[in-house]
Design a protein around this motif. Structure first.
Motif, mmCIF file in Angstrom:
data_model
loop_
_atom_site.group_PDB
_atom_site.id
_atom_site.type_symbol
_atom_site.label_atom_id
_atom_site.label_comp_id
_atom_site.label_asym_id
_atom_site.label_seq_id
_atom_site.Cartn_x
_atom_site.Cartn_y
_atom_site.Cartn_z
ATOM 1 N N THR A 111 31.781 60.124 65.681
ATOM 2 C CA THR A 111 31.041 61.340 65.333
ATOM 3 C C THR A 111 30.591 61.159 63.888
ATOM 4 N N LEU A 112 29.318 61.393 63.636
ATOM 5 C CA LEU A 112 28.812 61.290 62.265
ATOM 6 C C LEU A 112 28.379 62.677 61.801
ATOM 7 N N PHE A 113 28.950 63.107 60.693
ATOM 8 C CA PHE A 113 28.607 64.406 60.102
ATOM 9 C C PHE A 113 27.632 64.115 58.956
ATOM 10 N N ILE A 114 26.407 64.576 59.120
ATOM 11 C CA ILE A 114 25.337 64.158 58.203
ATOM 12 C C ILE A 114 24.845 65.355 57.393
ATOM 13 N N GLN A 115 25.041 65.266 56.096
ATOM 14 C CA GLN A 115 24.650 66.380 55.213
ATOM 15 C C GLN A 115 23.357 66.009 54.478
ATOM 16 N N ASP A 116 22.360 66.866 54.571
ATOM 17 C CA ASP A 116 21.100 66.602 53.865
ATOM 18 C C ASP A 116 21.294 66.876 52.366
ATOM 19 N N VAL A 117 21.159 65.838 51.535
ATOM 20 C CA VAL A 117 21.328 66.032 50.089
ATOM 21 C C VAL A 117 20.038 65.660 49.335
ATOM 22 N N THR A 118 18.925 65.705 50.062
ATOM 23 C CA THR A 118 17.645 65.310 49.447
ATOM 24 C C THR A 118 17.341 66.135 48.195
ATOM 25 N N ALA A 119 17.563 67.449 48.303
ATOM 26 C CA ALA A 119 17.223 68.313 47.168
ATOM 27 C C ALA A 119 18.142 68.004 45.985
ATOM 28 N N VAL A 120 19.403 67.694 46.284
ATOM 29 C CA VAL A 120 20.360 67.386 45.210
ATOM 30 C C VAL A 120 19.922 66.114 44.484
ATOM 31 N N VAL A 121 19.524 65.102 45.289
ATOM 32 C CA VAL A 121 19.100 63.831 44.683
ATOM 33 C C VAL A 121 17.866 64.054 43.813
ATOM 34 N N ALA A 122 16.929 64.866 44.317
ATOM 35 C CA ALA A 122 15.700 65.128 43.547
ATOM 36 C C ALA A 122 16.051 65.842 42.240
ATOM 37 N N ALA A 123 16.984 66.813 42.319
ATOM 38 C CA ALA A 123 17.359 67.568 41.114
ATOM 39 C C ALA A 123 18.046 66.631 40.120
ATOM 40 N N GLU A 124 18.907 65.737 40.636
ATOM 41 C CA GLU A 124 19.598 64.800 39.735
ATOM 42 C C GLU A 124 18.603 63.866 39.043
ATOM 43 N N ALA A 125 17.611 63.431 39.820
ATOM 44 C CA ALA A 125 16.607 62.526 39.241
ATOM 45 C C ALA A 125 15.830 63.261 38.146
ATOM 46 N N ALA A 126 15.542 64.559 38.403
ATOM 47 C CA ALA A 126 14.793 65.333 37.405
ATOM 48 C C ALA A 126 15.627 65.489 36.130
ATOM 49 N N VAL A 127 16.927 65.730 36.298
ATOM 50 C CA VAL A 127 17.807 65.882 35.126
ATOM 51 C C VAL A 127 17.855 64.565 34.347
ATOM 52 N N GLN A 128 17.940 63.456 35.094
ATOM 53 C CA GLN A 128 18.006 62.141 34.440
ATOM 54 C C GLN A 128 16.722 61.885 33.642
ATOM 55 N N ASP A 129 15.577 62.258 34.260
ATOM 56 C CA ASP A 129 14.274 62.093 33.575
ATOM 57 C C ASP A 129 14.265 62.875 32.278
ATOM 58 N N LEU A 130 14.759 64.104 32.392
ATOM 59 C CA LEU A 130 14.774 64.997 31.229
ATOM 60 C C LEU A 130 15.652 64.402 30.124
ATOM 61 N N ARG A 131 16.799 63.875 30.535
ATOM 62 C CA ARG A 131 17.709 63.271 29.553
ATOM 63 C C ARG A 131 17.044 62.100 28.844
ATOM 64 N N LEU A 132 16.339 61.270 29.641
ATOM 65 C CA LEU A 132 15.683 60.106 29.035
ATOM 66 C C LEU A 132 14.612 60.561 28.052
ATOM 67 N N GLN A 133 13.918 61.642 28.456
ATOM 68 C CA GLN A 133 12.871 62.195 27.596
ATOM 69 C C GLN A 133 13.482 62.681 26.280
ATOM 70 N N ILE A 134 14.620 63.391 26.416
ATOM 71 C CA ILE A 134 15.296 63.911 25.220
ATOM 72 C C ILE A 134 15.757 62.749 24.351
ATOM 73 N N THR A 135 16.304 61.699 25.003
ATOM 74 C CA THR A 135 16.778 60.532 24.245
ATOM 75 C C THR A 135 15.621 59.921 23.470
ATOM 76 N N TYR A 136 14.472 59.843 24.150
ATOM 77 C CA TYR A 136 13.302 59.240 23.519
ATOM 78 C C TYR A 136 12.869 60.063 22.300
ATOM 79 N N ASN A 137 12.787 61.380 22.506
ATOM 80 C CA ASN A 137 12.359 62.245 21.396
ATOM 81 C C ASN A 137 13.362 62.177 20.247
ATOM 82 N N TRP A 138 14.642 62.148 20.659
ATOM 83 C CA TRP A 138 15.699 62.114 19.658
ATOM 84 C C TRP A 138 15.598 60.831 18.849
ATOM 85 N N ARG A 139 15.252 59.744 19.553
ATOM 86 C CA ARG A 139 15.116 58.453 18.877
ATOM 87 C C ARG A 139 14.002 58.530 17.839
#
Ligand code: ADP
Length: 364
Positions: A111-139
């Motif tokens: 039995t495979l229990f499959i949870q859709d986490v597409t939105a979570v992955v997209a949100a995490e990617a957006a947060v990571q992008d934002l962090r990189l942007q902040i790092t860049y500006n901070w630099r």
């Protein structure tokens, strides 16, 4: 009644549930699964689970160890936490999958229990992008800040050069030229000019090596390049910074990012409230099996208890006008080096930050 109730629970479960046989053919699927993948799964043409979630290896799940490993990865994260899934319209989705075994008349099924986490992955990617942007500006900001500090640092040798040359001019202007004295003033001016060019050389090294690539670097050199800047800050507060990193130690890293990281941690130590004692900061490092670990610690009051649990979250600050981004950026930098950063009390009596820089992710 019991069977219909069970069926309705299964069908309306918020996660997709499918049953597959020993070779991965889907034998049964709930309504959520059909809706998620956008097709019939257990009626008509047989569908293999690998066509929907390519990274599942059904054979591996036949053993207890394999099943345990699979489920552990789902629960504890890591590279495989979000498995790619393919929906009928070709849209990319991400799922978290848990597996369980059952058998019917001696035949093994999963039995495979499959949870859709597409939105979570997209949100995490957006947060990571934002962090990189902040790092860049901070630099960019910190380079500007560094430039003004270096200007401050250059001012001293330049004024000294003018004074020494003035003195040399006076000596040379006398009818009886005291050559020894004149030479002494000229040599002193020369030494100051060398000091000034050293400051410029360090700043250039700091900027020109900003390749964004990880290079094999001497950590004592990486830290050494920012010490003139940090020492200016330290001098103003009568603080003492000791660096204890062996010259021969090497690590693969983005030099500028690591410099930002250390600079931020040291500045936090310098910013911490007074305790009455002369402020001491120790930066020490040691080679580890997979890379390098660095400890930045101080004898200040330590991180306030209320702040500690969310220390690395953005916008956590106890400083007047503090942005609360420094440690969050530090964490981003450390993660880009496959490492971790943790806080704990220091043997010096104040705050201790320990970060690691690894050649590659420990999971890889
Ligand atoms: P900011 O410097 O803008 O406040 P940081 O993310 O760098 O943001 O730091 C968050 C908070 O962590 C600080 O406001 C301070 O309360 C605490 N902190 C960090 N480093 C130290 C330290 N060495 N000693 C005491 N407190 C610290």
């Amino acid at each position: 009644m019991e069977a219909s109730f069970a069926r309705s629970i299964l069908d309306d479960a918020p996660m997709a549930v499918v049953a597959v046989d020993g070779v991965g053919t889907i034998k049964s699927a709930n309504r959520t699964a059909k809706a998620f993948f956008g097709r019939e799964l257990a009626a008509g043409e047989p569908v293999n689970i690998v066509a929907l979630i390519p990274c599942i290896n059904v054979a591996e799940l036949a053993s207890d160890k394999g099943l345990e490993r699979f489920n552990a990865k789902c629960r504890h994260g890591g590279d495989c936490l979000h498995r790619k899934a393919i929906r009928v319209n070709g849209a990319e989705a991400f799922v978290d999958v848990q597996a369980a075994r059952f058998s019917v008349k001696g035949e093994a099924f999963l039995t495979l229990f499959i949870q859709d986490v597409t939105a979570v992955v997209a949100a995490e990617a957006a947060v990571q992008d934002l962090r990189l942007q902040i790092t860049y500006n901070w630099r960019l900001n910190s380079l500007g800040e560094m430039a003004s500090m270096v200007a401050h640092e250059l001012n001293q040798p330049l004024s000294a050069i003018l004074n020494f040359l003035d003195a040399a001019k006076t000596v040379v202007g006398r009818p009886e030229i005291d050559r020894t004295n004149a030479l002494k003033f000229i040599r002193s001016a020369e030494a100051q000019a060398e000091r000034a060019s050293e400051v410029i050389r360090r700043l250039r090294a700091l900027m020109s090596r900003d390749t964004g690539f990880h290079t094999d670097s001497s950590l004592s050199q990486v830290v050494g390049e920012i010490m003139p800047i940090l020492n200016i800050n330290a001098r103003e507060l009568d603080a003492d910074i000791t660096v204890n990193i062996p010259d021969e130690d090497h690590v693969v890293c983005d030099r500028v990012q690591v410099q930002q990281l250390v600079m931020n941690l040291v500045r936090n130590s310098l910013d911490a409230p007074e305790t009455g004692e002369r402020r001491r900061i120790l930066i020490s490092g040691e080679q580890t099996g997979t890379g390098y670990s660095v400890r930045v610690e101080d004898n200040g009051p330590g991180v306030p208890e209320a702040v500690a649990p969310k220390l690395f979250d953005p916008l956590t600050s106890t400083k007047l006008g503090g942005m609360g981004l420094g440690l969050s950026i530090c964490r981003t930098i450390v993660e880009a080096h496959h490492g971790t950063i943790t806080y704990g009390p220091s043997a010096l009596g104040g705050a201790g930050f320990l970060f690691t820089l690894n050649d590659r992710s420990p999971d890889a």
